[in-house]
Scaffold this motif. Structure first.
Motif, PDB file in Angstrom:
ATOM      1  N   MET A 191       0.836  -1.198   0.000  1.00 28.66           N
ATOM      2  CA  MET A 191       0.000   0.000   0.000  1.00 28.66           C
ATOM      3  C   MET A 191       0.869   1.245   0.000  1.00 28.66           C
ATOM      4  O   MET A 191       2.036   1.191   0.377  1.00 28.66           O
ATOM      5  N   THR A 192       0.285   2.352  -0.432  1.00 26.36           N
ATOM      6  CA  THR A 192       0.949   3.649  -0.335  1.00 26.36           C
ATOM      7  C   THR A 192       0.094   4.532   0.569  1.00 26.36           C
ATOM      8  O   THR A 192      -1.129   4.401   0.598  1.00 26.36           O
ATOM      9  N   GLY A 193       0.754   5.408   1.292  1.00 24.90           N
ATOM     10  CA  GLY A 193       0.031   6.289   2.197  1.00 24.90           C
ATOM     11  C   GLY A 193       0.596   7.691   2.169  1.00 24.90           C
ATOM     12  O   GLY A 193       1.803   7.887   2.007  1.00 24.90           O
ATOM     13  N   VAL A 194      -0.299   8.648   2.307  1.00 22.29           N
ATOM     14  CA  VAL A 194       0.086  10.056   2.399  1.00 22.29           C
ATOM     15  C   VAL A 194      -0.730  10.682   3.523  1.00 22.29           C
ATOM     16  O   VAL A 194      -1.956  10.558   3.549  1.00 22.29           O
ATOM     17  N   ALA A 195      -0.039  11.337   4.440  1.00 20.69           N
ATOM     18  CA  ALA A 195      -0.697  12.071   5.526  1.00 20.69           C
ATOM     19  C   ALA A 195      -0.461  13.556   5.275  1.00 20.69           C
ATOM     20  O   ALA A 195       0.677  13.980   5.055  1.00 20.69           O
ATOM     21  N   THR A 196      -1.545  14.332   5.294  1.00 20.45           N
ATOM     22  CA  THR A 196      -1.436  15.763   5.031  1.00 20.45           C
ATOM     23  C   THR A 196      -2.070  16.565   6.167  1.00 20.45           C
ATOM     24  O   THR A 196      -2.927  16.071   6.890  1.00 20.45           O
ATOM     25  N   VAL A 197      -1.629  17.814   6.273  1.00 22.67           N
ATOM     26  CA  VAL A 197      -2.222  18.786   7.180  1.00 22.67           C
ATOM     27  C   VAL A 197      -2.499  20.032   6.345  1.00 22.67           C
ATOM     28  O   VAL A 197      -1.583  20.585   5.736  1.00 22.67           O
ATOM     29  N   ASP A 198      -3.759  20.416   6.280  1.00 20.99           N
ATOM     30  CA  ASP A 198      -4.149  21.598   5.489  1.00 20.99           C
ATOM     31  C   ASP A 198      -3.612  21.540   4.065  1.00 20.99           C
ATOM     32  O   ASP A 198      -3.152  22.545   3.515  1.00 20.99           O
ATOM     33  N   GLY A 199      -3.634  20.347   3.469  1.00 21.76           N
ATOM     34  CA  GLY A 199      -3.192  20.175   2.090  1.00 21.76           C
ATOM     35  C   GLY A 199      -1.698  20.029   1.902  1.00 21.76           C
ATOM     36  O   GLY A 199      -1.232  19.765   0.796  1.00 21.76           O
ATOM     37  N   GLU A 200      -0.920  20.180   2.963  1.00 28.28           N
ATOM     38  CA  GLU A 200       0.533  20.017   2.878  1.00 28.28           C
ATOM     39  C   GLU A 200       0.915  18.609   3.305  1.00 28.28           C
ATOM     40  O   GLU A 200       0.456  18.132   4.348  1.00 28.28           O
ATOM     41  N   VAL A 201       1.792  17.961   2.535  1.00 27.82           N
ATOM     42  CA  VAL A 201       2.231  16.611   2.881  1.00 27.82           C
ATOM     43  C   VAL A 201       3.072  16.652   4.151  1.00 27.82           C
ATOM     44  O   VAL A 201       4.036  17.411   4.245  1.00 27.82           O
ATOM     45  N   ALA A 202       2.673  15.841   5.124  1.00 29.89           N
ATOM     46  CA  ALA A 202       3.439  15.693   6.359  1.00 29.89           C
ATOM     47  C   ALA A 202       4.277  14.418   6.314  1.00 29.89           C
ATOM     48  O   ALA A 202       5.423  14.401   6.748  1.00 29.89           O
ATOM     49  N   CYS A 203       3.694  13.338   5.787  1.00 28.80           N
ATOM     50  CA  CYS A 203       4.360  12.036   5.759  1.00 28.80           C
ATOM     51  C   CYS A 203       3.872  11.270   4.537  1.00 28.80           C
ATOM     52  O   CYS A 203       2.692  11.350   4.183  1.00 28.80           O
ATOM     53  N   GLU A 204       4.778  10.555   3.906  1.00 32.15           N
ATOM     54  CA  GLU A 204       4.396   9.672   2.809  1.00 32.15           C
ATOM     55  C   GLU A 204       5.240   8.414   2.875  1.00 32.15           C
ATOM     56  O   GLU A 204       6.360   8.439   3.378  1.00 32.15           O
ATOM     57  N   LEU A 205       4.682   7.310   2.387  1.00 38.52           N
ATOM     58  CA  LEU A 205       5.401   6.037   2.476  1.00 38.52           C
ATOM     59  C   LEU A 205       4.815   4.989   1.547  1.00 38.52           C
ATOM     60  O   LEU A 205       3.725   5.147   1.015  1.00 38.52           O
ATOM     61  N   GLU A 206       5.579   3.939   1.393  1.00 37.91           N
ATOM     62  CA  GLU A 206       5.113   2.689   0.807  1.00 37.91           C
ATOM     63  C   GLU A 206       5.266   1.654   1.918  1.00 37.91           C
ATOM     64  O   GLU A 206       6.258   1.661   2.635  1.00 37.91           O
ATOM     65  N   ALA A 207       4.291   0.785   2.056  1.00 39.17           N
ATOM     66  CA  ALA A 207       4.366  -0.216   3.117  1.00 39.17           C
ATOM     67  C   ALA A 207       3.855  -1.550   2.605  1.00 39.17           C
ATOM     68  O   ALA A 207       3.062  -1.614   1.668  1.00 39.17           O
ATOM     69  N   SER A 208       4.315  -2.601   3.247  1.00 33.96           N
ATOM     70  CA  SER A 208       3.779  -3.932   2.967  1.00 33.96           C
ATOM     71  C   SER A 208       3.306  -4.513   4.293  1.00 33.96           C
ATOM     72  O   SER A 208       3.792  -4.155   5.364  1.00 33.96           O
ATOM     73  N   ALA A 209       2.316  -5.384   4.182  1.00 28.21           N
ATOM     74  CA  ALA A 209       1.742  -5.965   5.382  1.00 28.21           C
ATOM     75  C   ALA A 209       1.265  -7.388   5.075  1.00 28.21           C
ATOM     76  O   ALA A 209       1.095  -7.766   3.917  1.00 28.21           O
ATOM     77  N   ALA A 210       1.047  -8.133   6.137  1.00 32.49           N
ATOM     78  CA  ALA A 210       0.504  -9.483   6.013  1.00 32.49           C
ATOM     79  C   ALA A 210      -0.751  -9.582   6.863  1.00 32.49           C
ATOM     80  O   ALA A 210      -0.844  -8.936   7.910  1.00 32.49           O
ATOM     81  N   ILE A 211      -1.670 -10.370   6.397  1.00 32.52           N
ATOM     82  CA  ILE A 211      -2.867 -10.678   7.173  1.00 32.52           C
ATOM     83  C   ILE A 211      -2.607 -12.021   7.832  1.00 32.52           C
ATOM     84  O   ILE A 211      -2.360 -13.019   7.158  1.00 32.52           O
ATOM     85  N   VAL A 212      -2.627 -12.030   9.177  1.00 32.55           N
ATOM     86  CA  VAL A 212      -2.316 -13.238   9.928  1.00 32.55           C
ATOM     87  C   VAL A 212      -3.503 -13.583  10.827  1.00 32.55           C
ATOM     88  O   VAL A 212      -4.292 -12.711  11.181  1.00 32.55           O
ATOM     89  N   PRO A 213      -3.616 -14.846  11.216  1.00 34.86           N
ATOM     90  CA  PRO A 213      -4.694 -15.200  12.152  1.00 34.86           C
ATOM     91  C   PRO A 213      -4.446 -14.635  13.535  1.00 34.86           C
ATOM     92  O   PRO A 213      -3.293 -14.585  13.987  1.00 34.86           O
ATOM     93  N   LYS A 214      -5.507 -14.211  14.216  1.00 31.65           N
ATOM     94  CA  LYS A 214      -5.383 -13.814  15.619  1.00 31.65           C
ATOM     95  C   LYS A 214      -5.146 -15.079  16.442  1.00 31.65           C
ATOM     96  O   LYS A 214      -5.658 -16.126  16.114  1.00 31.65           O
ATOM     97  N   GLN A 215      -4.385 -14.941  17.512  1.00 32.02           N
ATOM     98  CA  GLN A 215      -4.106 -16.109  18.341  1.00 32.02           C
ATOM     99  C   GLN A 215      -4.723 -15.985  19.689  1.00 32.02           C
ATOM    100  O   GLN A 215      -4.934 -14.985  20.239  1.00 32.02           O
TER     101      GLN A 215
END
Length: 143
Positions: A119-143
């Motif tokens: 996934m890609t993500g962008v966090a903004t404040v008042d239209g200005e980019v504060a943080c951006e990234l690319e991330a990967s994740a896994a879906i795992v069973p709850k234990q």
């Protein structure tokens, strides 16, 4: 989605629940907000006299928004599943986030194979980019 609906999807709770509301949600994209308030615990030490939201918590807020999207749109058994980070790439911090800001979190899903997602993500404040990234994740069973 309001906070009580979010709490049904995410296992996080205060002080680590970092999504206050979902504004929009589609098959592959979510827009959510995090209201940044001065009474949050991390501001006591980051930094006294000049409070700044840690970048790692901005990353976590984006991850939580992505988890909401995955759990509500893509995962077959969300009540028995958990999203965990497997990687973060190209995280950049462009502006400080301070008390009183509203962090707008936009996450878009990329490729998804079996239980792995990018996934890609962008966090903004008042239209200005504060943080951006690319991330990967896994879906795992709850234990």
């Amino acid at each position: 989605m309001h906070i009580e609906d979010i709490k049904k999807v995410l296992p996080h709770r205060y002080p680590f629940l970092l999504v206050d509301r979902v504004l929009e949600k589609g098959d592959d994209k979510i827009v959510a907000i995090k209201n940044v308030t001065v009474n949050e615990e991390f501001f006591n030490g980051h930094f006294p006299g000049q409070p700044i939201m840690p970048g790692v918590l901005q990353v976590e807020a984006l991850a939580q928004a992505g988890a909401i999207l995955l759990m509500t749109e893509k995962v077959e058994d969300p009540e028995n599943s958990l999203m965990v980070f497997t990687g973060i790439k190209n995280a950049k911090f462009r502006r400080q986030v301070v008390p009183g800001d509203q962090l707008k979190l936009e996450v878009t899903l990329g490729s998804m194979r079996r239980n792995f997602v990018v996934m890609t993500g962008v966090a903004t404040v008042d239209g200005e980019v504060a943080c951006e990234l690319e991330a990967s994740a896994a879906i795992v069973p709850k234990q």
